[in-house]
Scaffold this active site. Structure first.
Site, short mmCIF file in Angstrom:
data_model
loop_
_atom_site.label_atom_id
_atom_site.label_comp_id
_atom_site.label_asym_id
_atom_site.label_seq_id
_atom_site.Cartn_x
_atom_site.Cartn_y
_atom_site.Cartn_z
N CYS A 64 95.30 33.29 79.69
CA CYS A 64 95.82 32.79 78.41
C CYS A 64 95.32 33.72 77.30
CB CYS A 64 95.34 31.37 78.22
SG CYS A 64 95.82 30.65 76.66
N LYS A 90 65.21 8.67 37.25
CA LYS A 90 64.00 7.87 37.42
C LYS A 90 63.27 7.73 36.09
CE LYS A 90 63.37 9.83 42.03
NZ LYS A 90 62.66 10.78 42.85
N GLU A 112 59.60 41.54 60.70
CA GLU A 112 58.17 41.78 60.67
C GLU A 112 57.43 40.45 60.81
OE1 GLU A 112 55.31 44.60 58.01
OE2 GLU A 112 57.48 44.60 57.69
N PHE A 113 57.99 39.43 60.16
CA PHE A 113 57.39 38.10 60.28
C PHE A 113 57.37 37.68 61.75
CE2 PHE A 113 57.60 33.54 60.66
CZ PHE A 113 56.65 33.10 59.74
N ASP A 114 58.51 37.87 62.43
CA ASP A 114 58.59 37.48 63.84
C ASP A 114 57.59 38.25 64.69
OD1 ASP A 114 60.51 35.69 63.30
OD2 ASP A 114 62.19 37.00 63.81
N LYS A 131 76.32 8.58 41.93
CA LYS A 131 76.96 9.33 43.03
C LYS A 131 78.25 9.99 42.56
CE LYS A 131 76.69 7.63 47.17
NZ LYS A 131 76.25 7.68 48.53
N GLU A 142 67.01 14.27 38.83
CA GLU A 142 66.87 15.14 40.01
C GLU A 142 68.19 15.18 40.76
OE1 GLU A 142 63.80 13.32 42.37
OE2 GLU A 142 62.51 13.14 40.62
N CYS A 153 93.46 24.17 77.85
CA CYS A 153 94.37 24.96 78.65
C CYS A 153 93.52 25.52 79.80
CB CYS A 153 94.95 26.11 77.82
SG CYS A 153 95.70 27.37 78.86
N TYR A 155 60.41 14.62 46.76
CA TYR A 155 60.74 14.03 45.46
C TYR A 155 59.98 12.76 45.11
CZ TYR A 155 63.94 11.77 48.76
OH TYR A 155 64.48 11.13 49.84
N ARG A 196 62.90 7.20 58.04
CA ARG A 196 63.02 5.93 57.34
C ARG A 196 63.00 4.74 58.31
NH1 ARG A 196 65.48 4.69 52.61
NH2 ARG A 196 66.58 6.66 52.60
N LYS A 253 70.44 14.61 44.02
CA LYS A 253 70.37 13.69 45.17
C LYS A 253 70.78 14.49 46.41
CE LYS A 253 71.95 9.09 46.63
NZ LYS A 253 71.75 9.38 48.00
N GLU A 307 63.65 14.78 51.41
CA GLU A 307 64.87 14.78 52.21
C GLU A 307 64.93 16.06 53.05
OE1 GLU A 307 66.38 12.03 51.26
OE2 GLU A 307 68.45 12.16 52.00
N ASP A 330 62.15 39.53 57.88
CA ASP A 330 62.13 38.49 58.91
C ASP A 330 61.59 39.04 60.22
OD1 ASP A 330 63.17 36.82 57.16
OD2 ASP A 330 65.07 36.45 58.22
N LEU A 384 67.95 3.49 46.93
CA LEU A 384 68.20 3.27 45.50
C LEU A 384 69.50 2.53 45.29
CD1 LEU A 384 67.44 6.90 44.24
CD2 LEU A 384 65.98 4.89 44.01
N CYS A 416 100.37 24.58 76.98
CA CYS A 416 99.69 25.51 76.08
C CYS A 416 100.72 26.30 75.25
CB CYS A 416 98.83 26.49 76.90
SG CYS A 416 98.07 27.77 75.89
N ASP A 453 71.66 15.57 50.06
CA ASP A 453 72.40 14.82 51.08
C ASP A 453 71.86 15.17 52.47
OD1 ASP A 453 74.19 13.14 52.16
OD2 ASP A 453 75.94 14.45 51.89
N CYS A 472 100.43 30.20 76.54
CA CYS A 472 100.75 30.70 77.88
C CYS A 472 101.55 29.67 78.69
CB CYS A 472 99.46 31.06 78.63
SG CYS A 472 98.49 29.63 79.08
S1 IVH Z 1 63.93 8.69 45.24
C1 IVH Z 1 62.11 4.51 45.65
N1 IVH Z 1 65.00 11.08 44.87
O1 IVH Z 1 68.79 9.06 48.53
C2 IVH Z 1 62.78 5.81 45.39
N2 IVH Z 1 65.81 9.80 46.68
O2 IVH Z 1 70.02 6.20 48.11
C3 IVH Z 1 63.03 6.55 46.60
N3 IVH Z 1 67.52 10.95 48.02
O3 IVH Z 1 66.49 6.86 49.98
C4 IVH Z 1 64.05 7.60 46.57
N4 IVH Z 1 67.55 12.82 46.87
O4 IVH Z 1 66.88 9.27 51.06
C5 IVH Z 1 65.02 9.96 45.61
N5 IVH Z 1 65.80 13.23 44.40
C6 IVH Z 1 65.81 12.11 45.15
C7 IVH Z 1 66.66 11.99 46.28
C8 IVH Z 1 66.64 10.80 47.01
C9 IVH Z 1 68.05 12.18 47.91
C10 IVH Z 1 67.91 10.00 49.08
C11 IVH Z 1 66.76 9.23 49.65
C12 IVH Z 1 66.95 7.83 49.14
C13 IVH Z 1 68.44 7.77 48.96
C14 IVH Z 1 68.78 6.73 47.90
#
Ligand code: IVH
Length: 680
Positions: A428, A286, A35-37, A310, A112, A422, A223, A135, A114, A171, A33, A83, A404, A116, A407
């Site tokens: 303290c 998908k 060296e990169f910097d 989920k 895939e 405090c 994705y 979005r 999901k 994401e 890192d 989704l 507190c 967060d 103290c």
């Molecule tokens: S596909 C039309 N793939 O989760 C399809 N979404 O509730 C578009 N998200 O809006 C989404 N991981 O913000 C897709 N592997 C993944 C995802 C993903 C997270 C989020 C994304 C999406 C929301 C869906």
């Protein structure tokens, strides 16, 4: 214009691009890192001197050169939909049945993770990143391109055979560790912590200054490819190709031939999610074929060809045994719930943070209550709700303490703030000890031989009352100290005492710390809201501590980024006679309380062009301190020993393989003392 400068800028730009790709996309960094910097710094200064030679998509942009004052709203090329989601296996199987009916054929799914975080749409034209939109309302998003360019895993320029123009969505998120570090820092600076990595990622990308964004490590997985319909026939193929252009696609992606295979994927990740370095909140399923996706189409809100499964956030019920109150370095009080131990997502939970009085009141919490505890997006478990059906009649509401616990000073709650404080900041105990730990920390005075246990020991023996006392410590005072503590986990008594070697390390560490540059001393003083960046700005503008101490509210406000809150805090801190005497004593002890112009310009070049490999543990310097010093004196750090290495700077516990390699290649091996002589 010299040809060699143009060439150097070009070489550096390409090298740094390649390193970014290795680091983030392939996860196989080829240089350190540091060296990169160093390369990045070199490019940055060349670009500053010759802006006309800078590449439009230069890697320097990643460290946030530009300030985006507000975000322009722009239309999405196609609506950014979310989704449909489900938590139930039955509903997932219903989705599969519907899909089969709609298509009338058999097909593959792609599963895939999901992620967060929050969604982003990246547009590339002729291989260059030209736009990044959030979005927003799905039709229009904010243009956050400058900020997104600071994320190292998002390439500014693609390679290979990419299409002329396309969009790819994904994401942006923050890794758990980076989130913890960010929150630790916020707490230390008296700022409120973020609730979870998702909020902190979203809050970060919307910051007005891209230089600030660059300091917070964000990451991104892509994705969803949106481009010429005829280019690919399947979703999986589109992502595999995108990966070849340098775009970051998570490796967990799988083709599943049946809903049973989909279910195995879900079960696997439900178990394994805790081992990921980032948060996921489910799995996305998908339909792989574009042709079938097309036939299935969309409802008003979601595609019919995909669904999100989920994960339930695990929640357990347990009993609230008591509430205790902890005092932090800034004096902020944190109420902590002590719980009957309970298992949650693989760990035993005994405590939960209650944040502040408002939260306790909102929950209507009473000692003896049965409560639901959840880990969800947050790292620290949280009490979600009281199970009122189990409440006994005689439980009394929790009273927030008025004094507190450490103290006994009366607590204050400032207008507009949720926390109690405090105000006894100089007497303290946890506040003073916290301030000392902050003072000796790596980013401040960097006395790494003085950990929290040593500070505790010195404090309890009356040797430290404030940070300036550190510089009075004498070896003979330290050698005899002992303290008995009880290990919280095992209940065993531990006898802490300092060994002779540790005493030597502490004393040399303290001596060496006197060379710490002014801005870090200033940061180390722990003035509320004066973090690293603010300390740097103050040092640069006012040059020395006396000018800062004498500056008026208006003088302070005139400095870029110093707002009312910071100015007020500085005025208050310097008005305190006790702080004034700490400053006087630090001056007498020889600390840097003014900027060293020579230091700033880095004009020393005693180690001109010499390359060093630093390995092992050292007494006077920390390893990072040594590397910094090497650079300051014009040398360079390299991570592995080659025939081109000039010196191996060997500390204790240096690996035998390295030693052997150094002697095989006849590289000079020096120790810390030799090094100090070299730069003296
Ligand atoms: S596909 C039309 N793939 O989760 C399809 N979404 O509730 C578009 N998200 O809006 C989404 N991981 O913000 C897709 N592997 C993944 C995802 C993903 C997270 C989020 C994304 C999406 C929301 C869906």
């Amino acid at each position: 214009m010299s040809q060699s400068i143009t060439t150097r800028i070009h070489t550096l730009t390409n090298e740094l691009r390649a390193h970014n790709y290795h680091y983030y996309v392939l996860a196989e960094p080829t240089i350190s890192d540091r060296e990169f910097d160093r390369l990045l710094q070199e490019l940055e200064s060349l670009e500053q001197a010759y802006p006309e030679l800078a590449h439009h998509d230069s890697p320097v942009k990643r460290v946030g050169g530009e300030v985006t004052k507000n975000f322009e709203t722009k239309p999405h090329s196609r609506p950014m939909l979310s989704l449909g989601n489900t938590y139930s296996e039955t509903e997932l199987r219903d989705f599969d049945e519907r899909a089969k009916k709609l298509t009338g054929t058999s097909f593959d799914y792609v599963c895939e993770l999901k992620f967060d975080g929050f969604a982003i749409g990246l547009t590339y034209e002729k291989g260059l990143l030209v736009k990044a939109l959030t979005r927003g309302d799905g039709k229009y998003g904010d243009d956050v391109t400058e900020n997104v360019k600071t994320i190292r895993s998002i390439p500014h320029r693609l390679h290979g055979h990419y299409p002329d123009k396309f969009e790819i969505r994904g994401e942006i998120f923050m890794h758990r560790k980076a989130f913890d570090r960010l929150n630790d820092e916020r707490l230390k600076n008296g700022e409120p912590p973020f609730a979870n990595p998702r909020n902190s990622a979203a809050g970060t990308i919307k910051m007005q200054e891209s230089a600030e964004v660059a300091k917070r490590p964000l990451d991104c997985y892509l994705y969803h490819f949106l481009g010429d319909e005829n280019l690919f026939t399947h979703h999986y193929e589109s992502l595999s190709e995108a990966k070849k252009w340098g775009l970051q696609i998570n490796d967990s992606l799988r083709i599943c031939k049946s809903i049973e295979e989909v279910w195995s994927f879900i079960e696997y990740w439900q178990n394994q999610r805790k081992n990921l370095s980032f948060e996921i909140d489910g799995v996305v399923i998908k339909v792989n074929s574009y042709q079938l996706q097309h036939e299935m189409g969309f409802t008003a809100k979601n595609p019919r060809w995909a669904i999100a499964y989920k994960f339930e956030t695990e929640r357990v019920s347990t009993k609230l045994l008591s509430v205790s109150f902890q005092v932090g370095r800034t004096g902020a009080l944190t109420p902590v719930a002590n719980l009957e131990p309970v298992q949650l997502l693989g760990t035993t939970v005994k405590r939960a943070s209650l944040h502040n009085q408002d939260i306790i009141e909102q929950l209507d919490l009473r000692v003896g209550d049965t409560v639901f505890v959840e880990k969800g997006g947050e790292i620290i478990p949280k009490i979600i709700e009281v199970d009122k059906s189990k409440r006994l009649a005689n439980e009394a509401p929790i009273e927030f303490i008025t004094h507190c616990p450490e103290c006994h000073t009366a607590l204050v709650r400032r207008e507009g703030e949720a926390a109690h404080y405090c105000p006894n900041e100089d007497h303290c105990p946890p506040q003073i000890k916290g301030k000392m730990s902050h003072f000796v920390a790596r980013k401040a005075m960097d006395i790494d031989s003085m950990g929290e246990e040593t500070i505790d020991l010195l404090w309890e023996n009356g040797l430290l009352k404030n940070v300036s006392d550190i510089f009075d410590l004498q070896p003979n005072q330290l050698i005899e100290l002992t303290k008995v503590t009880v290990d919280e986990q095992t209940g065993k008594r531990k006898n802490i005492r300092l060994l002779e070697k540790s005493v030597t390390n502490i004393i040399t560490g303290i001596q060496a710390s006197k060379n710490t540059p002014f801005e870090r001393v200033l940061f180390g003083l722990g003035i509320r809201y004066v973090g690293e960046t603010v300390a740097k700005k103050l040092a640069k503008s006012f040059k020395n501590i006396d000018t800062i101490a004498l500056a008026s509210f208006e003088d302070l406000r005139a400095v870029d980024e110093i707002g009312e809150r910071i100015a007020e805090s500085l005025i208050l801190w310097f008005a305190n006679p006790q702080h004034q005497s700490i400053i006087e004593k630090l001056k007498i002890k020889g600390l840097n309380l003014a900027i060293n112009e020579a230091d700033q310009m880095q004009i020393t070049n005693k180690l001109d062009g010499k390359s060093f490999v630093v390995s092992g543990v050292f007494n006077t310097f920390s390893r990072d301190g040594l590397k910094e010093t090497i650079e300051k004196f014009g040398g360079k750090n390299v991570s592995s020993i080659t025939s081109k290495t000039d010196f191996v700077l060997a500390g204790e516990n240096m690996g035998p393989a390295k030693l052997q390699k150094a002697s095989e290649l006849k590289i000079r091996i020096i120790n810390e003392d030799d090094f100090i002589k070299m730069i003296a």
